[in-house]
Enzyme design. Structure first.
Site, PDB file in Angstrom:
ATOM      1  N   LYS A   1       0.884  -1.261   0.089  1.00  0.00           N
ATOM      2  CA  LYS A   1      -0.247  -0.110  -0.021  1.00  0.00           C
ATOM      3  C   LYS A   1       0.848   1.168   0.062  1.00  0.00           C
ATOM      4  O   LYS A   1       1.317   1.536   1.221  1.00  0.00           O
ATOM      5  CB  LYS A   1      -0.882  -0.074   1.492  1.00  0.00           C
TER       6      LYS A   1
ATOM      7  N   GLU B   1       9.824   1.514  10.876  1.00  0.00           N
ATOM      8  CA  GLU B   1      10.837   2.697  10.742  1.00  0.00           C
ATOM      9  C   GLU B   1       9.964   3.991  10.901  1.00  0.00           C
ATOM     10  O   GLU B   1       9.325   4.107   9.887  1.00  0.00           O
ATOM     11  CB  GLU B   1      11.818   2.431   9.709  1.00  0.00           C
TER      12      GLU B   1
ATOM     13  N   CYS C   1      13.030  11.421   7.475  1.00  0.00           N
ATOM     14  CA  CYS C   1      13.164  11.179   8.730  1.00  0.00           C
ATOM     15  C   CYS C   1      14.259  11.289   9.232  1.00  0.00           C
ATOM     16  O   CYS C   1      14.497  11.494  10.462  1.00  0.00           O
ATOM     17  CB  CYS C   1      12.566   9.660   8.758  1.00  0.00           C
TER      18      CYS C   1
ATOM     19  N   GLU D   1       9.109  16.163  16.188  1.00  0.00           N
ATOM     20  CA  GLU D   1       9.284  16.142  14.624  1.00  0.00           C
ATOM     21  C   GLU D   1       8.521  17.062  13.784  1.00  0.00           C
ATOM     22  O   GLU D   1       7.360  17.111  13.878  1.00  0.00           O
ATOM     23  CB  GLU D   1       9.122  14.907  14.038  1.00  0.00           C
TER      24      GLU D   1
END
Length: 481
Positions: A173, A248, A282, A382
């Protein structure tokens, strides 16, 4: 164009009959493509196709599986310019960034195509006579892959290639913000002779398609890359029936700058790490932790660096492209307001770009804050945008303490000419990737990649030989002859 799902070797529409549009983040008037708004039933059909193909693909000799991956790599290379432009129009990366990412996908398929030749087990010495003792590496079975929009071809490649090399069947997906380059990978897999049902591609929401992959008992493993909040939910759901899970997730990556560093090089390392890919990585550097002896000079230099960057549509190959979506841009602007309210000093940037070529896109200025303390949200959360905070450290120990003072632990770097500082940082940094005199972004494909703390489930690493481990299980074989 309207694009379809790929299930059981066929391009088909969703049972829902519903679709969604993806627009160019540099020019939202342009619809890049229309995709299937798939349902749980569509995902379950794809899972069924993968399960049906599982035994035949697992029984295919590994060198033959590798041949399919190498042919896919060659097909991607032949279409590199086309796929690069698709990536730019869909995700917003600059042309140079997109070309580099497509090249990475080409290399990943070639790498695992060759690694397939080496798959096997190990021979061990048995305790008795007239006996053998060895291991076999076998595929998990059928795996679900859930991939993000920020690296929409590289990350699918480094999940798909080892999964297929090791004999698994797959349902993937892709992120709804940028699904087309993954679809193009499937065109190449199909052209390379991948048997029907071995790999399946289904577009749609996480709540429908992603949830089905995490919950379906026929799925033997789930590999996810994305935010920590979503990844945590995926991991909890998938592991409830003992699926193997690999996630992750986010990062709040520091670069420590020490007095011995070449300041110009330090600014370049931090600047590229912070503002490359519009900060939508990231591993992006979001915290520069600078020794007080060079702090003021560094703040001035990094603000000047940010102001020198050109921002514009990715096809024009500027220094920085747009955010992928309005919601991502709004989130960045919200963090700018939060940082100001918490007492940080805005050195440069912080505003949405408007006028001329900017009006129909999601553009923001590269942003630098100083006078930032660890307690501030801007130093802990973040942002996923081109926002850099500069924090002061009194000495090496203080810098390391600040670097580790977050819930994340993905990538960390130090800029120094002191060998002792470099090695002490390698030992002390709480991160899965540690670099010396390099930017926090960018990783090699043949070494493990993954994080500590909330950046990862800390189960399996991706890429290199470690990338094969998640997709295989080990059988130990005793033979007394």
């Amino acid at each position: 164009m309207m694009y379809e799902n790929y299930v059981g070797g066929e391009w088909i529409e969703s049972e829902s009959g519903e679709t969604f549009d993806v627009r160019n983040p540099a020019d939202t008037a342009e619809v890049v493509g229309t995709y299937q708004a798939s349902t749980r039933a569509d995902a379950e059909r794809a899972i069924g196709a993968a399960v049906d193909a599982q035994d035949e693909w697992a029984g295919t000799p590994a060198p033959e599986r590798g041949r399919v991956l190498r042919a896919t790599s060659e097909a991607l290379a032949d279409r590199e310019d086309e796929i690069t432009e698709t990536l730019v129009r869909e995700e917003g990366k600059t042309r140079s960034e997109a070309a580099g990412e497509v090249g990475r996908a080409v290399d990943v398929f070639a790498y695992y195509g060759e690694k397939a030749r080496d798959l096997g087990g190990t021979a061990k010495a048995p305790s008795g006579r007239n006996a053998t003792l060895r291991t076999r590496r076998e595929p998990l079975g059928t795996v679900g892959l859930i991939t993000p929009w920020n690296y929409p071809i590289a990350i699918p490649a480094w999940k798909l290639a080892p999964a297929l090399a090791t004999g698994n069947t797959v349902v993937i997906k892709p992120a709804t913000a940028a699904p087309n380059v993954t679809r193009q990978v499937f065109e190449c897999l199909d052209g390379a002779g991948l048997p029907d049902g071995v790999a399946n591609y289904v577009t749609g929401s996480g709540s429908e398609v992603g949830a089905a992959l995490a919950e379906d008992e026929r799925i033997d493993g789930v590999s996810f890359t994305g935010s920590t909040s979503v990844g945590t939910r995926v991991a909890r759901t998938a592991s409830s029936d003992m699926k193997r899970v690999q996630c992750e997730m986010g990062g709040k990556n520091p670069t420590v700058v020490m007095p011995s560093a070449d300041l110009d090089r330090a600014v370049e390392i931090v600047g590229v790490g912070a503002f490359g890919t519009t900060g939508q990585s990231c591993t992006a550097c979001s915290r520069a932790i600078v020794h007080e002896a060079v702090y003021d000079e560094f703040v001035d230099a990094i603000a000047e660096y940010a102001e020198s960057l050109t921002v514009g549509p990715g096809l024009e190959d500027p220094d920085m492209g747009p955010h992928v979506s309005r919601s991502e841009l709004d989130a960045t602007l919200e963090y700018v307001d939060v940082a100001r309210a918490d007492g940080a000093t805005l050195e440069t940037g912080g505003a949405e770009l408007e006028g001329d070529e900017y009006d129909d896109g999601h553009f923001v200025e590269p942003t630098v804050f100083s006078d930032v303390e660890s307690r501030m949200r801007i130093a802990q959360e973040e942002v996923f945008g081109p926002v850099l905070v500069v924090m002061k450290a009194s000495d090496f120990g203080d810098a390391v303490e600040v670097a580790n003072d977050v819930d994340y632990g993905l990538s960390a770097s130090i800029v120094t000419r002191d060998l002792s500082e470099a090695n002490r940082f390698i030992e002390a940094a709480e991160a899965g990737v540690v670099k010396v005199n390099e930017k926090t972004t960018g990783v090699e494909l043949h070494v493990p990649f993954g994080g500590y703390k909330d950046s990862s489930t800390n189960t399996y690493r991706e890429q290199g030989d470690a990338g094969l481990d998640f997709f295989t299980t080990t059988k130990t074989v005793y033979v007394d002859y």
